[in-house]
Scaffold this motif. Sequence first.
Motif, PDB file in Angstrom:
ATOM      1  N   ALA A 282       0.810  -1.221   0.000  1.00 52.34           N
ATOM      2  CA  ALA A 282       0.000   0.000   0.000  1.00 52.34           C
ATOM      3  C   ALA A 282       0.841   1.268   0.000  1.00 52.34           C
ATOM      4  N   LEU A 283       2.144   1.131   0.154  1.00 55.81           N
ATOM      5  CA  LEU A 283       2.989   2.314   0.276  1.00 55.81           C
ATOM      6  C   LEU A 283       3.297   2.927  -1.083  1.00 55.81           C
ATOM      7  N   ALA A 284       3.414   4.247  -1.108  1.00 52.67           N
ATOM      8  CA  ALA A 284       3.838   4.979  -2.296  1.00 52.67           C
ATOM      9  C   ALA A 284       4.609   6.208  -1.830  1.00 52.67           C
ATOM     10  N   ARG A 285       5.291   6.840  -2.768  1.00 54.52           N
ATOM     11  CA  ARG A 285       6.142   7.981  -2.420  1.00 54.52           C
ATOM     12  C   ARG A 285       5.336   9.104  -1.757  1.00 54.52           C
ATOM     13  N   ASP A 286       4.141   9.410  -2.285  1.00 51.93           N
ATOM     14  CA  ASP A 286       3.383  10.526  -1.712  1.00 51.93           C
ATOM     15  C   ASP A 286       2.933  10.229  -0.295  1.00 51.93           C
ATOM     16  N   ALA A 312       9.166   1.647  -2.407  1.00 51.94           N
ATOM     17  CA  ALA A 312       7.972   2.462  -2.607  1.00 51.94           C
ATOM     18  C   ALA A 312       8.343   3.904  -2.934  1.00 51.94           C
ATOM     19  N   VAL A 313       9.345   4.448  -2.236  1.00 50.76           N
ATOM     20  CA  VAL A 313       9.774   5.822  -2.481  1.00 50.76           C
ATOM     21  C   VAL A 313      10.356   5.967  -3.879  1.00 50.76           C
ATOM     22  N   ALA A 314      11.134   4.989  -4.322  1.00 52.60           N
ATOM     23  CA  ALA A 314      11.821   5.093  -5.610  1.00 52.60           C
ATOM     24  C   ALA A 314      10.926   4.765  -6.796  1.00 52.60           C
ATOM     25  N   GLU A 315       9.987   3.817  -6.633  1.00 57.46           N
ATOM     26  CA  GLU A 315       9.295   3.263  -7.795  1.00 57.46           C
ATOM     27  C   GLU A 315       7.804   3.544  -7.863  1.00 57.46           C
ATOM     28  N   ARG A 316       7.192   4.063  -6.794  1.00 57.03           N
ATOM     29  CA  ARG A 316       5.742   4.306  -6.822  1.00 57.03           C
ATOM     30  C   ARG A 316       5.472   5.764  -6.472  1.00 57.03           C
ATOM     31  N   PRO A 317       5.509   6.658  -7.465  1.00 53.74           N
ATOM     32  CA  PRO A 317       5.322   8.093  -7.168  1.00 53.74           C
ATOM     33  C   PRO A 317       3.975   8.394  -6.506  1.00 53.74           C
ATOM     34  N   ALA A 318       2.875   7.891  -7.064  1.00 55.71           N
ATOM     35  CA  ALA A 318       1.546   8.134  -6.503  1.00 55.71           C
ATOM     36  C   ALA A 318       0.559   7.244  -7.224  1.00 55.71           C
ATOM     37  N   LYS A 319      -0.549   6.985  -6.578  1.00 57.50           N
ATOM     38  CA  LYS A 319      -1.611   6.225  -7.220  1.00 57.50           C
ATOM     39  C   LYS A 319      -2.256   7.094  -8.300  1.00 57.50           C
ATOM     40  N   PRO A 320      -2.337   6.612  -9.540  1.00 48.98           N
ATOM     41  CA  PRO A 320      -2.865   7.468 -10.620  1.00 48.98           C
ATOM     42  C   PRO A 320      -4.356   7.738 -10.455  1.00 48.98           C
ATOM     43  N   ARG A 321      -4.783   8.904 -10.914  1.00 41.09           N
ATOM     44  CA  ARG A 321      -6.197   9.259 -10.956  1.00 41.09           C
ATOM     45  C   ARG A 321      -6.555   9.613 -12.398  1.00 41.09           C
ATOM     46  N   THR A 322      -7.694   9.156 -12.844  1.00 43.93           N
ATOM     47  CA  THR A 322      -8.136   9.445 -14.200  1.00 43.93           C
ATOM     48  C   THR A 322      -8.960  10.731 -14.198  1.00 43.93           C
ATOM     49  N   THR A 323      -8.564  11.692 -15.024  1.00 42.89           N
ATOM     50  CA  THR A 323      -9.247  12.982 -15.057  1.00 42.89           C
ATOM     51  C   THR A 323      -9.085  13.621 -16.426  1.00 42.89           C
TER      52      THR A 323
END
Length: 337
Positions: A282-286, A312-323
């Motif tokens: 569940a971890l991400a950079r943000d 998580a810090v290096a490879e998962r910047p944030a969960k994407p949102r569609t907009t």
Amino acid sequence: AAHGPDSRARLAAALSGTEGGAATVAGLLSGAEGPGRDAEGSLALDLLVVLDAPQLDVESAAMLVEALPDGARLVLSGDPGVLGSAGPGRVFGDLLAARACPVVVSRTPDPGPVGELVSGVGAGELTAVDAPGHEVAIVPVRDPAEAVHRTVQLVTESVPRAFQVPPEQTLVVTPGHGGAAGTRVLNAALKEKCNPGPGRFAGFDPGDRVAYSPAPGRTELGQVLGAEQEGLRLRCASGEVLVARDRVAATLRHGWAVTAHQAVTLRAPAAVVVVPGDAGPALARDWVYTAFGRAERHLSVVQGVGPALATAVAERPAKPRTTRLPLLLRPQLPAPV
């Protein structure tokens, strides 16, 4: 205007205590705070500066823009690295991506080892920092039970002894409400140590630290003063609040430990960030950036995920949102002839 009462209080202090010049977004839109409306129903102002702008969802952002009078200026200020709004959309990020308005970058990192660590996380690197005064401490744990034990120990013994920060000024941040080291378990353990009691009033006792969420995406910390015929009375950053009996279960949780989403606009002299072993996916950079950035003077990280935190810090910047907002905001090119 700021997102919540805690941010508003810090803003007012930065404005030399000029409370009249600071409001919350919700208070501004409802008319309870700020300059009020003019004869045409627009906000009676020439310039509106909105702090914590990443917390604006599409509905609140639209209401703000619609409420501005012709000729008024709108400045949105915020850190694009923190967790986004609880509601739909990513208005602040979309405006940056669309380049539809002027952008001024002003990044002044917090001073000291905590600021250095948070800046590195924002850049995608989890690096060791030099902390001669133990401003940053990593506490390895083997399982969730040890994570809970060490968290209570840090809040009630280690941090007060080393930094003279009392438990009520230490913010505990964990990934979720459930799980063996979520807010429910941590709050039960911290209540037993900090303010034991039978929970006579819907599970709460006078002196309990609480997280009050009057609306989705808005959380402020407070303390239970007591129970009345109508409900529970709290002392919060916005002043005294009476929570109706039928609203207690829906809006109140114990608040020694909160999630990073609840804490996104909060700051505290000390923060204890709990990363239990089951939190890795569940971890991400943000999330890490937001959680670590809540500390002003001292940060303790109760670390149970090992290398997964750096991954998580290096490879998962944030969960994407569609907009679709960036597309709608971009200047439209003329159709080919």
